[in-house]
Scaffold this motif. Sequence first.
Motif, PDB file in Angstrom:
ATOM      1  N   ARG A 118       0.941  -1.270  -0.140  1.00  0.00           N
ATOM      2  CA  ARG A 118       0.146   0.040  -0.070  1.00  0.00           C
ATOM      3  C   ARG A 118       0.768   0.970   0.122  1.00  0.00           C
ATOM      4  NH1 ARG A 118      -5.729  -0.451  -0.608  1.00  0.00           N
ATOM      5  NH2 ARG A 118      -6.354  -2.419   0.087  1.00  0.00           N
ATOM      6  N   THR A 119       0.191   2.185  -0.604  1.00  0.00           N
ATOM      7  CA  THR A 119       1.048   3.530  -0.481  1.00  0.00           C
ATOM      8  C   THR A 119       1.324   4.153   0.837  1.00  0.00           C
ATOM      9  OG1 THR A 119      -0.931   4.627  -0.858  1.00  0.00           O
ATOM     10  CG2 THR A 119       0.344   4.179  -2.795  1.00  0.00           C
ATOM     11  N   VAL A 120       0.642   3.660   1.817  1.00  0.00           N
ATOM     12  CA  VAL A 120       0.818   3.892   3.089  1.00  0.00           C
ATOM     13  C   VAL A 120       2.245   3.547   3.728  1.00  0.00           C
ATOM     14  CG1 VAL A 120       0.416   3.849   5.789  1.00  0.00           C
ATOM     15  CG2 VAL A 120      -1.425   3.846   3.991  1.00  0.00           C
ATOM     16  N   PHE A 121       2.668   2.504   3.195  1.00  0.00           N
ATOM     17  CA  PHE A 121       4.209   1.802   3.408  1.00  0.00           C
ATOM     18  C   PHE A 121       5.235   2.147   2.377  1.00  0.00           C
ATOM     19  CE2 PHE A 121       0.566  -0.992   4.840  1.00  0.00           C
ATOM     20  CZ  PHE A 121       0.712  -0.667   6.269  1.00  0.00           C
ATOM     21  N   VAL A 122       4.829   2.000   1.150  1.00  0.00           N
ATOM     22  CA  VAL A 122       5.835   2.144   0.276  1.00  0.00           C
ATOM     23  C   VAL A 122       5.209   2.985  -1.130  1.00  0.00           C
ATOM     24  CG1 VAL A 122       5.400  -0.175  -1.054  1.00  0.00           C
ATOM     25  CG2 VAL A 122       7.549   1.022  -1.241  1.00  0.00           C
ATOM     26  N   TYR A 123       6.130   3.980  -1.443  1.00  0.00           N
ATOM     27  CA  TYR A 123       5.740   4.673  -2.649  1.00  0.00           C
ATOM     28  C   TYR A 123       6.672   4.572  -3.662  1.00  0.00           C
ATOM     29  CZ  TYR A 123       4.126   8.617  -5.398  1.00  0.00           C
ATOM     30  OH  TYR A 123       3.758   9.520  -6.235  1.00  0.00           O
ATOM     31  N   ASN A 124       6.391   4.245  -5.017  1.00  0.00           N
ATOM     32  CA  ASN A 124       7.579   4.247  -6.057  1.00  0.00           C
ATOM     33  C   ASN A 124       6.877   5.392  -6.892  1.00  0.00           C
ATOM     34  OD1 ASN A 124       7.072   1.015  -5.798  1.00  0.00           O
ATOM     35  ND2 ASN A 124       9.223   1.995  -5.782  1.00  0.00           N
ATOM     36  N   LYS A 125       7.672   6.623  -6.826  1.00  0.00           N
ATOM     37  CA  LYS A 125       7.142   7.733  -7.754  1.00  0.00           C
ATOM     38  C   LYS A 125       7.031   7.483  -9.185  1.00  0.00           C
ATOM     39  CE  LYS A 125       8.529  12.644  -8.166  1.00  0.00           C
ATOM     40  NZ  LYS A 125       9.404  13.809  -7.886  1.00  0.00           N
ATOM     41  N   LYS A 126       7.775   6.625  -9.861  1.00  0.00           N
ATOM     42  CA  LYS A 126       7.802   6.433 -11.320  1.00  0.00           C
ATOM     43  C   LYS A 126       7.405   4.912 -11.534  1.00  0.00           C
ATOM     44  CE  LYS A 126      11.168   9.641 -12.566  1.00  0.00           C
ATOM     45  NZ  LYS A 126      12.880   9.915 -13.395  1.00  0.00           N
ATOM     46  N   GLY A 127       6.748   4.240 -10.541  1.00  0.00           N
ATOM     47  CA  GLY A 127       6.186   3.022 -10.687  1.00  0.00           C
ATOM     48  C   GLY A 127       7.414   2.081 -10.879  1.00  0.00           C
ATOM     49  N   GLU A 128       8.428   2.085 -10.508  1.00  0.00           N
ATOM     50  CA  GLU A 128       9.704   1.260 -10.917  1.00  0.00           C
ATOM     51  C   GLU A 128       9.987   0.675  -9.422  1.00  0.00           C
ATOM     52  OE1 GLU A 128      12.478   2.999 -12.910  1.00  0.00           O
ATOM     53  OE2 GLU A 128      11.391   3.797 -14.644  1.00  0.00           O
ATOM     54  N   ALA A 129      10.672  -0.482  -9.330  1.00  0.00           N
ATOM     55  CA  ALA A 129      11.070  -1.034  -8.191  1.00  0.00           C
ATOM     56  C   ALA A 129      12.407  -0.840  -7.933  1.00  0.00           C
ATOM     57  CB  ALA A 129      10.980  -2.670  -8.494  1.00  0.00           C
ATOM     58  N   ASP A 130      13.083   0.165  -8.479  1.00  0.00           N
ATOM     59  CA  ASP A 130      14.528   0.950  -8.200  1.00  0.00           C
ATOM     60  C   ASP A 130      14.424   1.416  -6.824  1.00  0.00           C
ATOM     61  OD1 ASP A 130      17.038   1.493  -8.404  1.00  0.00           O
ATOM     62  OD2 ASP A 130      16.901   3.036  -9.966  1.00  0.00           O
ATOM     63  N   PRO A 131      15.423   0.909  -5.788  1.00  0.00           N
ATOM     64  CA  PRO A 131      15.333   1.545  -4.460  1.00  0.00           C
ATOM     65  C   PRO A 131      16.029   3.044  -4.638  1.00  0.00           C
ATOM     66  CG  PRO A 131      16.314  -0.602  -4.484  1.00  0.00           C
ATOM     67  CD  PRO A 131      15.929  -0.395  -5.953  1.00  0.00           C
ATOM     68  N   ALA A 132      16.423   3.432  -5.531  1.00  0.00           N
ATOM     69  CA  ALA A 132      17.130   4.712  -5.546  1.00  0.00           C
ATOM     70  C   ALA A 132      16.130   5.708  -5.956  1.00  0.00           C
ATOM     71  CB  ALA A 132      18.328   4.704  -6.656  1.00  0.00           C
ATOM     72  N   LYS A 133      14.993   5.253  -6.379  1.00  0.00           N
ATOM     73  CA  LYS A 133      13.878   6.147  -6.918  1.00  0.00           C
ATOM     74  C   LYS A 133      12.648   6.107  -6.046  1.00  0.00           C
ATOM     75  CE  LYS A 133      15.082   5.925 -11.680  1.00  0.00           C
ATOM     76  NZ  LYS A 133      14.609   5.541 -13.014  1.00  0.00           N
ATOM     77  N   ASP A 134      12.843   5.341  -4.819  1.00  0.00           N
ATOM     78  CA  ASP A 134      11.699   5.211  -3.950  1.00  0.00           C
ATOM     79  C   ASP A 134      11.663   6.451  -2.972  1.00  0.00           C
ATOM     80  OD1 ASP A 134      11.161   2.686  -4.715  1.00  0.00           O
ATOM     81  OD2 ASP A 134      11.853   1.622  -3.043  1.00  0.00           O
ATOM     82  N   THR A 135      10.496   6.750  -2.619  1.00  0.00           N
ATOM     83  CA  THR A 135      10.217   7.869  -1.983  1.00  0.00           C
ATOM     84  C   THR A 135       9.576   7.283  -0.531  1.00  0.00           C
ATOM     85  OG1 THR A 135       9.702   9.419  -3.762  1.00  0.00           O
ATOM     86  CG2 THR A 135       8.845   9.943  -1.309  1.00  0.00           C
ATOM     87  N   MET A 136      10.457   7.686   0.501  1.00  0.00           N
ATOM     88  CA  MET A 136      10.170   7.243   2.063  1.00  0.00           C
ATOM     89  C   MET A 136       8.726   7.721   2.546  1.00  0.00           C
ATOM     90  SD  MET A 136      12.438   7.045   5.537  1.00  0.00           S
ATOM     91  CE  MET A 136      13.478   5.888   4.682  1.00  0.00           C
ATOM     92  N   THR A 137       7.814   6.927   2.850  1.00  0.00           N
ATOM     93  CA  THR A 137       6.443   7.602   3.411  1.00  0.00           C
ATOM     94  C   THR A 137       6.813   7.675   4.701  1.00  0.00           C
ATOM     95  OG1 THR A 137       6.012   4.844   3.867  1.00  0.00           O
ATOM     96  CG2 THR A 137       5.348   5.838   1.735  1.00  0.00           C
ATOM     97  N   GLN A 138       5.662   8.262   5.488  1.00  0.00           N
ATOM     98  CA  GLN A 138       5.578   8.669   6.647  1.00  0.00           C
ATOM     99  C   GLN A 138       5.642   7.303   7.568  1.00  0.00           C
ATOM    100  OE1 GLN A 138       5.157  11.838   7.895  1.00  0.00           O
ATOM    101  NE2 GLN A 138       4.360  12.946   6.183  1.00  0.00           N
ATOM    102  N   PHE A 139       4.990   6.152   7.345  1.00  0.00           N
ATOM    103  CA  PHE A 139       5.061   5.090   8.206  1.00  0.00           C
ATOM    104  C   PHE A 139       6.490   4.581   7.967  1.00  0.00           C
ATOM    105  CE2 PHE A 139       4.470   0.705   9.359  1.00  0.00           C
ATOM    106  CZ  PHE A 139       3.671   0.818  10.391  1.00  0.00           C
TER     107      PHE A 139
END
Length: 376
Positions: A133-154
């Motif tokens: 869920r976007t509460v836990f993980v959010y990929n800005k570009k829909g990719e699974a690259d950890p470098a492009k992940d945005t850290m959520t509040q949780f």
Amino acid sequence: MFGEGILSVKCKKKTRKKLKKLLRWMREQEQELDRQRAQVLSALEAEDLSGVWVHPTKPRSKYFGERLEMDASSYVWIKGLGKCTLHVCIDDASGFLLGLWLEAEETLHGYYKLMEQVLGTYGIPLSIRTDRRTVFVYNKKGEADPAKDTMTQFAYACSQLGVELRCNSDPDFKPKVERANQTLQGMLPFRFTMEGIHTLEQANEYLQQSFMPYFNELFGYATDYMEGRWRKIDSVFVECSSEKIRTILAVLCERSVNKGSSIQMDSRFYALVDHTGRRIALPYHAKVTVARLLDGSLYATRKEQCYALQRIPDRYAFSPQVDPEQEKPRKARAPRPKMPDSHPWSFKRQMQFKRSDALMKSLEPCYKSPYETQYA
């Protein structure tokens, strides 16, 4: 239901196999089944081909608190409120329910309330498993690259606590909480009806005070059979202070100071106040980080300085020129401290003096002369 050949949605695998064997025997004996039993038999035979009920067996975690599983279940939990969402947290090693929270929808606040229950009652766990869920993980570009992940509040709160957060969309990744959702859907709606619960507030109070201890005693296990004997499941929870829980479980956002030396939140204006109660004026366009705590209080930080946010009303509630004068509310006096019985002015001592005084006056004619009116 078994005698009539009806398949229950909550039946176990052993019951399904027994029912399938019985229906096959009936088909061989009678050469023909009625419509309902024929449909049940075809459904049971289709399970062997489709593998609907096939789930790989996995070992449980060794320690209590080593792996927690979180999920939310949307269901008609309370009659008359429609579909609500129950946030669930369960421990993999013991099967204990560690947190339950019911809300209208699946939100970050609901998962924060679960974390508050876990941290306050048990402590900091080792890892948490959830879905994507976007509460836990959010990929800005829909990719699974950890470098492009945005850290959520949780995720940020978990990183501050040192909790490993793992997310996966496969239901077998967190089987304990998925199975617990089915059990809760079969128990809670009827219990809410029997207890006369009609609001979310009453439901949350009942879940935490009554239902979770009952569920853990019924389905949980604090000991396990290991290495030829029964042993208590050791815990890896780390103690967490209430102040740390209050500050970490917060929703953070960035705001800019406007020309009126205030910031805007939820279409409302707030002034920044320091620890002495004095309003602080920051430069125009200065960036501050606003934290909304679980109790609803707001704070802002900038350059290691913390400020409280005080709401600015849209208009004055009283006009001294137009409205009649209103009496100022009198300050409530502090209650007087209760005087101890040993004090000479206490009520107990006064009653003792009155009794002794009445006794002395009654005995006055016995030891006083007729010309004296007072006793020594």
